[in-house]
Design a protein around this motif. Structure first.
Motif, PDB file in Angstrom:
ATOM      1  N   TYR A  15     -16.288  -5.777  12.696  1.00 24.73           N
ATOM      2  CA  TYR A  15     -16.553  -5.448  11.294  1.00 24.73           C
ATOM      3  C   TYR A  15     -16.604  -3.898  10.825  1.00 24.73           C
ATOM      4  CZ  TYR A  15     -18.299  -5.046   6.592  1.00 24.73           C
ATOM      5  OH  TYR A  15     -18.328  -4.491   5.131  1.00 24.73           O
ATOM      6  N   HIS A  16     -15.631  -3.439   9.869  1.00 28.11           N
ATOM      7  CA  HIS A  16     -15.542  -2.160   9.576  1.00 28.11           C
ATOM      8  C   HIS A  16     -15.460  -2.037   7.944  1.00 28.11           C
ATOM      9  CE1 HIS A  16     -15.457   2.097   9.844  1.00 28.11           C
ATOM     10  NE2 HIS A  16     -14.239   2.018   9.145  1.00 28.11           N
ATOM     11  N   ALA A  17     -16.020  -1.398   7.225  1.00 33.96           N
ATOM     12  CA  ALA A  17     -15.599  -1.060   5.718  1.00 33.96           C
ATOM     13  C   ALA A  17     -15.166   0.335   5.928  1.00 33.96           C
ATOM     14  CB  ALA A  17     -16.669  -1.216   5.023  1.00 33.96           C
ATOM     15  N   GLU A  18     -14.076   0.698   5.413  1.00 31.04           N
ATOM     16  CA  GLU A  18     -13.552   2.030   5.282  1.00 31.04           C
ATOM     17  C   GLU A  18     -13.563   2.307   3.673  1.00 31.04           C
ATOM     18  OE1 GLU A  18     -13.303   5.396   6.306  1.00 31.04           O
ATOM     19  OE2 GLU A  18     -12.640   4.121   8.181  1.00 31.04           O
ATOM     20  N   ARG A  19     -14.406   2.925   3.309  1.00 29.39           N
ATOM     21  CA  ARG A  19     -14.850   2.894   1.921  1.00 29.39           C
ATOM     22  C   ARG A  19     -14.105   3.925   1.074  1.00 29.39           C
ATOM     23  NH1 ARG A  19     -18.667  -0.429   0.340  1.00 29.39           N
ATOM     24  NH2 ARG A  19     -20.119  -1.442   2.089  1.00 29.39           N
ATOM     25  N   ASN A  20     -13.460   5.216   1.590  1.00 26.53           N
ATOM     26  CA  ASN A  20     -12.836   6.009   0.850  1.00 26.53           C
ATOM     27  C   ASN A  20     -11.703   6.598   1.618  1.00 26.53           C
ATOM     28  OD1 ASN A  20     -12.130   7.866  -0.827  1.00 26.53           O
ATOM     29  ND2 ASN A  20     -13.950   8.925  -1.182  1.00 26.53           N
ATOM     30  N   LEU A  21     -10.433   5.991   1.463  1.00 24.12           N
ATOM     31  CA  LEU A  21      -9.424   6.668   2.264  1.00 24.12           C
ATOM     32  C   LEU A  21      -8.940   8.191   1.740  1.00 24.12           C
ATOM     33  CD1 LEU A  21      -7.274   3.452   2.664  1.00 24.12           C
ATOM     34  CD2 LEU A  21      -8.214   4.512   4.316  1.00 24.12           C
ATOM     35  N   HIS A  22      -9.563   8.287   0.221  1.00 24.56           N
ATOM     36  CA  HIS A  22      -9.154   9.782   0.056  1.00 24.56           C
ATOM     37  C   HIS A  22      -9.718  10.829   0.835  1.00 24.56           C
ATOM     38  CE1 HIS A  22      -7.471   8.465  -3.781  1.00 24.56           C
ATOM     39  NE2 HIS A  22      -8.514   7.524  -3.908  1.00 24.56           N
ATOM     40  N   GLN A  23     -10.829  10.502   1.521  1.00 23.56           N
ATOM     41  CA  GLN A  23     -11.420  11.582   2.409  1.00 23.56           C
ATOM     42  C   GLN A  23     -10.505  11.912   3.633  1.00 23.56           C
ATOM     43  OE1 GLN A  23     -15.291  10.368   4.285  1.00 23.56           O
ATOM     44  NE2 GLN A  23     -14.270   8.254   5.043  1.00 23.56           N
ATOM     45  N   TYR A  24      -9.561  10.825   4.054  1.00 20.64           N
ATOM     46  CA  TYR A  24      -8.738  11.160   4.921  1.00 20.64           C
ATOM     47  C   TYR A  24      -7.295  11.588   4.434  1.00 20.64           C
ATOM     48  CZ  TYR A  24     -12.075   8.405   7.713  1.00 20.64           C
ATOM     49  OH  TYR A  24     -13.110   7.830   8.240  1.00 20.64           O
ATOM     50  N   GLY A  25      -7.118  11.871   3.248  1.00 14.05           N
ATOM     51  CA  GLY A  25      -5.925  12.015   2.575  1.00 14.05           C
ATOM     52  C   GLY A  25      -4.952  10.792   2.328  1.00 14.05           C
ATOM     53  N   TRP A  26      -5.417   9.766   2.624  1.00 14.94           N
ATOM     54  CA  TRP A  26      -4.791   8.502   2.635  1.00 14.94           C
ATOM     55  C   TRP A  26      -4.945   7.485   1.425  1.00 14.94           C
ATOM     56  CZ3 TRP A  26      -0.631   6.746   5.116  1.00 14.94           C
ATOM     57  CH2 TRP A  26      -0.128   7.370   5.963  1.00 14.94           C
ATOM     58  N   GLY A  27      -5.853   8.106   0.260  1.00 16.23           N
ATOM     59  CA  GLY A  27      -6.066   7.121  -0.823  1.00 16.23           C
ATOM     60  C   GLY A  27      -4.886   7.263  -1.649  1.00 16.23           C
ATOM     61  N   ASP A  28      -4.451   5.840  -2.238  1.00 15.98           N
ATOM     62  CA  ASP A  28      -3.437   5.978  -3.022  1.00 15.98           C
ATOM     63  C   ASP A  28      -1.874   6.535  -2.520  1.00 15.98           C
ATOM     64  OD1 ASP A  28      -5.092   4.864  -5.094  1.00 15.98           O
ATOM     65  OD2 ASP A  28      -5.252   6.782  -5.883  1.00 15.98           O
ATOM     66  N   ARG A  29      -1.810   5.967  -1.125  1.00 13.33           N
ATOM     67  CA  ARG A  29      -0.461   6.836  -0.321  1.00 13.33           C
ATOM     68  C   ARG A  29      -0.177   5.541   0.509  1.00 13.33           C
ATOM     69  NH1 ARG A  29      -1.269  11.601   4.120  1.00 13.33           N
ATOM     70  NH2 ARG A  29       0.608  11.396   4.538  1.00 13.33           N
ATOM     71  N   VAL A  30      -0.389   4.368   0.408  1.00 14.16           N
ATOM     72  CA  VAL A  30       0.038   3.314   1.615  1.00 14.16           C
ATOM     73  C   VAL A  30       1.142   2.510   0.772  1.00 14.16           C
ATOM     74  CG1 VAL A  30      -0.572   1.491   2.897  1.00 14.16           C
ATOM     75  CG2 VAL A  30      -2.217   3.195   2.414  1.00 14.16           C
ATOM     76  N   SER A  31       2.228   2.375   1.695  1.00 13.94           N
ATOM     77  CA  SER A  31       3.283   1.593   1.347  1.00 13.94           C
ATOM     78  C   SER A  31       3.782   0.450   2.140  1.00 13.94           C
ATOM     79  CB  SER A  31       4.705   2.385   1.024  1.00 13.94           C
ATOM     80  OG  SER A  31       4.462   3.337   0.079  1.00 13.94           O
ATOM     81  N   SER A  32       3.078   0.487   3.414  1.00 20.53           N
ATOM     82  CA  SER A  32       3.293  -0.685   4.248  1.00 20.53           C
ATOM     83  C   SER A  32       2.178  -0.523   5.128  1.00 20.53           C
ATOM     84  CB  SER A  32       4.546  -0.718   5.009  1.00 20.53           C
ATOM     85  OG  SER A  32       4.715   0.489   5.724  1.00 20.53           O
ATOM     86  N   LEU A  33       1.697  -1.885   5.931  1.00 22.42           N
ATOM     87  CA  LEU A  33       0.559  -1.975   6.629  1.00 22.42           C
ATOM     88  C   LEU A  33       0.604  -2.993   7.700  1.00 22.42           C
ATOM     89  CD1 LEU A  33      -1.072  -4.081   5.057  1.00 22.42           C
ATOM     90  CD2 LEU A  33      -1.580  -2.688   3.590  1.00 22.42           C
ATOM     91  N   GLY A  34      -0.484  -2.935   8.367  1.00 22.89           N
ATOM     92  CA  GLY A  34      -0.634  -4.035   9.512  1.00 22.89           C
ATOM     93  C   GLY A  34      -1.907  -4.211  10.099  1.00 22.89           C
ATOM     94  N   THR A  35      -2.370  -5.328  10.466  1.00 27.27           N
ATOM     95  CA  THR A  35      -3.744  -5.458  10.894  1.00 27.27           C
ATOM     96  C   THR A  35      -3.623  -6.577  12.106  1.00 27.27           C
ATOM     97  OG1 THR A  35      -6.140  -5.846  10.246  1.00 27.27           O
ATOM     98  CG2 THR A  35      -4.559  -7.086   9.329  1.00 27.27           C
ATOM     99  N   TRP A  36      -4.425  -6.113  13.091  1.00 24.70           N
ATOM    100  CA  TRP A  36      -4.557  -7.223  14.203  1.00 24.70           C
ATOM    101  C   TRP A  36      -5.821  -7.070  14.813  1.00 24.70           C
ATOM    102  CZ3 TRP A  36      -1.525  -3.094  14.660  1.00 24.70           C
ATOM    103  CH2 TRP A  36      -1.664  -2.296  15.794  1.00 24.70           C
TER     104      TRP A  36
END
Length: 171
Positions: A150-171
């Motif tokens: 379990y993990h919640a990443e609550r603010n991608l803006h702090q990494y410079g990744w908020g409102d920037r994602v166009s594709s993704l994956g999870t496993w």
């Protein structure tokens, strides 16, 4: 957020020194810095090692097939998934991606993700462009023999990744 590239720690404002370069970021477990990789081949090796670890522990590889539900709730184990949110703090529009799946193109959600929640998943990868291309950012949780992730990443803006994602994956 500070980042380490080729053994050197850089302050967040130093990121402009690397404009035009393709960088791949991996969030630290402590959340206080990132690891940056500027070699696409080295990053590809890191992804292979991560997948091999999953294979050795009886998990499937991430297939490159789009699959997402539009449920507004996280299911979690025994149906592990990662929920992606439009706003910080896990708020706003939500879509879920099942474990071992990805989305090559986000469509209307393109460049609108600002937080996510991993429930039963160990790795989440975000890509700047469609089809898993461009710069990337990853969150990798330590291996758990019980599979209780379990993990919640609550603010991608702090990494410079908020409102920037166009594709993704999870496993």
């Amino acid at each position: 957020m500070p980042f380490i590239l080729n053994g050197t720690m850089y302050d967040p404002e130093d990121i402009v020194r690397f404009n035009g370069q393709e960088l791949h970021f991996v969030a630290s477990l402590t959340g206080d810095h990132m690891l940056a990789v500027d070699d696409r081949q080295l990053y590809a090796y890191r992804r292979q090692v991560t997948r091999l670890e999953q294979y050795l522990h009886g998990r499937r590889f991430l297939p490159r097939v789009d699959d997402a539900s539009t449920s507004n709730t996280l299911l979690g184990p025994p149906n592990p998934l990662t929920g992606f949110f439009q706003h910080i703090n896990l708020e706003g529009h939500l879509f879920n991606v099942k474990k071992n799946y990805g989305r090559t193109k986000l469509g209307g959600d393109n460049d609108e993700i600002s937080s996510f929640e991993m429930v039963g998943t160990q790795v989440t990868e975000l890509f700047e462009h469609v089809n898993y291309t461009g710069q990337s950012w990853s969150k990798i949780l330590p291996y758990s023999s019980t599979g209780d992730y379990y993990h919640a990443e609550r603010n991608l803006h702090q990494y410079g990744w908020g409102d920037r994602v166009s594709s993704l994956g999870t496993w």
